[in-house]
Scaffold this active site. Structure first.
Site, PDB file in Angstrom:
ATOM      1  N   ASP A   1      58.469  21.033  93.658  1.00 37.34           N
ATOM      2  CA  ASP A   1      59.140  21.835  92.760  1.00 37.34           C
ATOM      3  C   ASP A   1      60.555  22.561  92.730  1.00 37.34           C
ATOM      4  OD1 ASP A   1      60.271  22.568  89.858  1.00 37.34           O
ATOM      5  OD2 ASP A   1      58.648  24.446  90.205  1.00 37.34           O
TER       6      ASP A   1
ATOM      7  N   ASP B   1      63.140  24.715  90.847  1.00 34.53           N
ATOM      8  CA  ASP B   1      63.433  26.235  90.240  1.00 34.53           C
ATOM      9  C   ASP B   1      62.513  26.692  89.979  1.00 34.53           C
ATOM     10  OD1 ASP B   1      66.129  25.383  89.856  1.00 34.53           O
ATOM     11  OD2 ASP B   1      65.952  23.815  88.293  1.00 34.53           O
TER      12      ASP B   1
HETATM   13 MG   LIG Z   1      59.967  25.142  87.831  1.00 33.37          MG
END
Ligand SMILES: [Mg+2]
Ligand SMILES: [Zn+2]
Length: 194
Positions: free
Chosen positions: A8, A10
């Site tokens: 992922d 962020d």
């Molecule tokens: Mg995230």
């Protein structure tokens, strides 16, 4: 067949930012706010050396919500790539879902099959990179990441701390990560152990 560590963006690759108006942490909306965690390049390099493809899988509904432009998103991603390049490495691929069911920008308004927790991006990446999902990992800092990873048949690694809130969410939704680690830094150790 290849193996991958899907990551992922962020909260895993780059830090979250504190939004004063909202009074909570959110994803960065400007390249100048985006801070790549200092260990990312060395971890990516290590994982690739271990034989994994490292592939970004990220929901980025900010363009659809008019929080930033496509150009700004590109600028943020270029900043991350520059950081990796400086560390002598790179991602094997990056996949983004730009959709949102309530998007303000019409072209992104959709109930798509790629917005996590749906596994669409992972399935597409697996198809395009000949990846054996059952021998791959998905690393994320949210339960929707764990859910997407599980639905795709990957092992899942939750980055963060198991506080009471996270614990009760896991229990409530029955989405249990295979591993919980404080940061991406610990991931090579997890995926490298037999
Ligand atoms: Mg995230
Ligand atoms: Zn999508």
């Amino acid at each position: 067949m290849n193996r991958a560590v899907f990551v992922d963006r962020d909260g895993v690759i780059n830090d979250m930012v504190y939004d004063e108006d909202e009074g909570r942490v959110t994803s960065p909306v400007r390249a100048r706010q985006l801070r790549v965690f200092p260990y990312v390049a060395s971890v990516v390099k290590q994982l690739r050396r271990m034989g994994f493809e490292v592939i970004v899988i990220s929901n980025q509904p900010g363009v659809a919500k008019r929080q930033f432009t496509l150009e700004e998103l590109d600028k943020m991603n270029r900043k991350i790539r520059a950081d990796l390049r400086a560390g002598g490495t790179h991602f094997d691929a990056e996949y983004y879902c730009l959709h949102h069911p309530e998007a303000l920008v019409r072209k992104y308004r959709a109930v798509c099959d790629c917005r996590k927790p749906k596994p669409g991006l992972l399935l597409r990446a697996a198809r395009e990179h000949q990846i054996d999902l059952s021998r791959s990992y998905f690393v994320g800092d949210a339960l929707m990441d764990v859910e997407a990873g599980k639905r795709a048949g990957c092992k899942t690694i939750l980055v963060g701390h198991l506080n009471t809130f996270m614990g009760s969410m896991i229990e409530q939704r029955g989405v249990v990560p295979d591993y919980v680690v404080p940061s991406l830094k610990e991931v090579p150790q997890v995926v490298g152990s037999p």
